[in-house]
Structure formats: C-alpha cells, structure tokens
Design a protein around this motif. Structure first.
Motif, mmCIF file in Angstrom:
data_model
loop_
_atom_site.group_PDB
_atom_site.id
_atom_site.type_symbol
_atom_site.label_atom_id
_atom_site.label_comp_id
_atom_site.label_asym_id
_atom_site.label_seq_id
_atom_site.Cartn_x
_atom_site.Cartn_y
_atom_site.Cartn_z
ATOM 1 N N GLN A 96 0.826 -1.210 0.000
ATOM 2 C CA GLN A 96 0.000 0.000 0.000
ATOM 3 C C GLN A 96 0.854 1.252 0.000
ATOM 4 O OE1 GLN A 96 -2.534 0.308 3.424
ATOM 5 N NE2 GLN A 96 -3.498 2.228 2.771
ATOM 6 N N ASP A 119 -3.645 1.600 -3.336
ATOM 7 C CA ASP A 119 -4.532 1.687 -2.176
ATOM 8 C C ASP A 119 -4.260 0.518 -1.221
ATOM 9 O OD1 ASP A 119 -5.701 -0.547 -3.342
ATOM 10 O OD2 ASP A 119 -7.433 0.544 -4.119
ATOM 11 N N ALA A 120 -5.179 0.297 -0.274
ATOM 12 C CA ALA A 120 -4.986 -0.748 0.734
ATOM 13 C C ALA A 120 -4.904 -2.138 0.112
ATOM 14 C CB ALA A 120 -6.112 -0.690 1.766
#
Length: 449
Positions: A28, A54-55
């Motif tokens: 991430q 992103d995550a």
C-alpha cells in the motif's frame, strides 16, 4: 494522478493492476510511474504519469493515449522494479516486488571496539556504488535493505576518524550478517610545496586526496570520501592532511598559476609522513585574434583552440579580441583562431614551442592563405558544413552557408577532412600553401520542400 491526453491517438485508454510482495501481500501507498515515448528523431518527447496504490495494492491510470508504456516502482525497502513493452490493452497488471537481501553489521573503533555513533556509509559494488537504503544507530549498528546479488564492500567514515572499508563479501539470496568496519585515527601527511627548479615555497596550492591506490578493490573505492579531504599550503608552502587511512595514497596538487601534479605516498597508522611536492611553473599563451591589423574579432564572433601533444583547450575572446590560456606544460602547440563574420568563416593558425614558465605572445591576424568554397544545392539558407579533421590538424570547423547556398572557409590548416552537410559526407584534402579548393555538395531532394 497526472493525466495527459492526446486526442489524435484515438479513444483514451485505461490501465490498472496491483503491486504485491513475493508472498502475494498487497503493498500500500507506493508510487507507480508509467511513461511513454512519442515522436521520432529530434522530435521525440517523453510523457510520464503517476498513481498510488490503495490498501489492496491496486492502482489505476485513466485517460491514457494509445501507446506502448514502461512502468517502474522504486520504494527503497524492495529492489527497484521495471517492466517495459506494456500494451494499452493489457488488463490486470501484477507487479511483484522482490525483497532482495539485507546486510547487517557494525562500525566500531579499532582501539577499543566501541561503536561509532551514526557513521556515514557507502555500499560499493564491483561495478557501481548503490544508493544508501537502510538505517544506522548511535552504536554504529546498521542494516541495509534491498541489495541485489553481487560482490560488495562497505566504506565508512566519521568525524575525526579515517575512512576505512570492510572486507569484500558476496550477496546472494540470503541475508548477510556480521559485517564489521573498524575505524581509527589513521595517519597524517605533512610537508612542503616547492617550485621547480628554484625550490622556492609555493603558497595557496590545494592538495586533495583522490583515493587510495586500491589493489583488488572495486572501481570508485572510497573516491567520493577521499575527495573531501583537502588542505591548502601556507605562506611557507607547508601543509598538513590528517585522518588518512593507512596504505598507498595518491595526492593531487593544484595551483592557479602552475601545472598540476600528483604524487603517491605511503600512509602509516599513527605516524606523520613527510613529503616534498615539486611544482613546475606553467607556461602561458596570450594574444589577440584580428581580421586585419588593429581590427579585433569581437567577443561572441569567434574563439581560440589550443592543441598540444597532451593538452587540448578552448578559449573565449575578450572585447578587444584578446585571449589567455594558463598552466600549460612545455611542448609543441597548434594555436587556431576562428571568426565568423559577414557569412564567412575565417581561420588563423600558428604552431609554437612553449618552454617551462614561458609566456608566449601569439597574435593571429587575418586568415591563412588557403580557401575552400563552393555551393550547397538546393539552397535552404540553413545548412551548416562540419569539417572533422584527421590527426594532422586536430581542429573541427563549422561553416554556415548563405541563403543562396554559397559557403566559404578561409585559412583552414592543410590536411584531410571528413565533411558533412545535410546527410551528405565526403572526404577532402586541403593542400599545403596557398590553396584554392572548390567543392559543391548536392543534397538529396526533400519531398517536403
């Protein structure tokens, strides 16, 4: 995310994918850079886009032109990743980052084994120096990350301690532990700088170490470290350099008015080594470039080139056409002045022999006796002729043709030249004496003209 759209290349494209580690875990918050090249030849240009994961490790690029892309990820804790030849129709890209090896060890004082607080480190490979990726603490313990396979050593230094290096070690897929670098006060080099042959002291000479004379060490070994160790000779010519690592050391000596020199010295731990450095007084060539007596070439309309057996240098002109080149070793020189005036290129040329410490005055007046002229067809008003010399003259000339296609080069030294103009090349010979050579160049027709 930065997006650049070229509507001439069709519908905008979209690329997406994920960044994961070797175990498949998402990475991430890392930057993914996408780049592409457009155009060709001198009109080529590069465009780059950037997106962040992103995550889930996912990234998306939207609004892309139709092109072939390259992608790169460089986050410091893993090996740099790069992938080329990515089609705009590719879906679900997966970039797998490799951890690389870790290197752990400690920098200590040789005399008592105590850790050195926050030393500066360099990882030196057999082919290159790698950027520092890691951490070091107050006890000198360090860990370096993301190291590709290879053979390395670690160079370390700290205030008041001589730069030293570890033993060489090999990195494979496994981590390397227990690397140790021992620092000590090192040795001292002191001495005097004298002028040869008068033996008078030289003040203001700058002495710098350019690295140990390494044997079996990687190229660039400690060079960046050692270049920061400098001293300047005082009014009596004396100098002192401290915190030098033991071994053979090359010292470079420079002075604004004299020839530079270098000397190899032996440095011993805890010992002051005495050295006498002899400088030769440099020669000097001064003069003026003139189109005729009392008619100097103005600054910006010409220049001077000086070529010797071991020394080549160019010089600019002052407002009165004057030039000066200092710190020249003795020997034979060819002095060439080139002026561009009223659409003509004129050359003045002389050979001289320079003695040690001599100031030679060389006024270059008017062009030499030779003339090279002709036409470039079809004329464009923008063609330039480039004359690349052989070993005889050593000078390169550039001539701007007039709008009519006519060109003229006056006074070029005799010899053989490779002439290039508008994609056409030809070898010509300019004879000795007062030559008058005419050569026309027929360029291939450009369908766009």
């Amino acid at each position: 995310q930065e997006v650049r759209r070229d509507l001439r290349m069709g519908e905008p494209k979209r690329l997406s994918g994920r960044v994961v580690d070797e175990a498949g875990r998402p990475v991430q918050g890392v930057s993914v850079e996408l780049s592409a090249e457009f155009g060709s030849g001198v009109l080529v240009h590069h465009t780059a886009w950037r997106a962040w994961t992103d995550a889930r490790g996912a990234f998306v690029f939207s609004g892309l032109p139709k092109a072939t892309f390259s992608a790169s990820v460089d986050i410091g804790t893993h090996l740099p990743y790069r992938r080329d030849d990515i089609s705009p129709d590719t879906v679900d890209l997966v970039f797998v980052l490799s951890r690389g090896a870790h290197i752990a060890g400690q920098v200590v004082r040789r005399e008592d084994g105590r850790g050195v607080a926050r030393p500066t480190l360099k990882l030196v490979g057999t082919e290159r120096m790698l950027p520092f990726r890691g951490e070091v603490d107050q006890e000198g313990h360090f860990t370096l990350w993301a190291i590709p396979p290879g053979t390395y050593l670690i160079a370390a230094w700290a205030d008041g301690l001589a730069p030293r290096e570890s033993e060489m070690f090999t990195v494979g897929n496994d981590d390397v532990q227990g690397v140790r670098v021992e620092l000590s006060a090192g040795g001292t080099l002191r001495g005097v700088v004298l002028m040869e042959p008068s033996r008078r002291p030289v003040s203001g000479a700058r002495l710098s170490t350019v690295g140990p004379v390494a044997q079996g060490k990687p190229m660039g070994h400690l060079r960046a470290v050692m270049e920061s160790l400098t001293a300047v000779s005082d009014a009596d010519g004396r100098f002192e350099l401290g915190c030098l690592p033991p071994g053979q050391m090359r010292v470079l000596v420079m002075h604004p008015q004299h020839q530079e020199t270098s000397q190899v010295v032996d440095i011993r731990e805890g010992v002051a080594t005495d050295a006498t450095v002899l400088l030769q007084e440099g020669g000097r060539i001064v003069g003026r470039l003139l189109t005729a007596p009392d008619r100097p070439v103005q600054a910006g309309h010409g220049g001077v080139w000086i070529r010797g057996d071991r020394y080549n240098v160019g010089g600019s002109l002052a407002a009165d056409g004057g030039f000066s080149v200092d710190r020249l070793p003795p020997g034979r020189y060819r002095v060439c002045g080139v002026a561009e005036l009223s659409g003509r290129t004129t050359v003045s040329y002389r050979e001289i022999v320079l003695s040690t410490g001599e100031t030679a005055k060389v006024d270059l007046v008017g062009p030499g006796a030779g003339r090279l002229s002709g036409w470039v067809r079809p004329p464009s008003g923008a063609e330039r002729l480039f004359l690349e010399p052989g070993e005889v003259t050593g000078f390169r000339f550039e001539v701007q043709a007039e709008a009519s296609g006519a060109y003229e080069l006056l006074g070029a030294p005799s010899g053989e030249y490779d002439v290039r103009v508008g994609g056409v090349s030809e070898t010509i010979t300019l004879p000795e004496g007062a030559y008058d050579v005419r050569r026309d160049f027929d360029l291939p027709l450009d369908p766009g003209r």
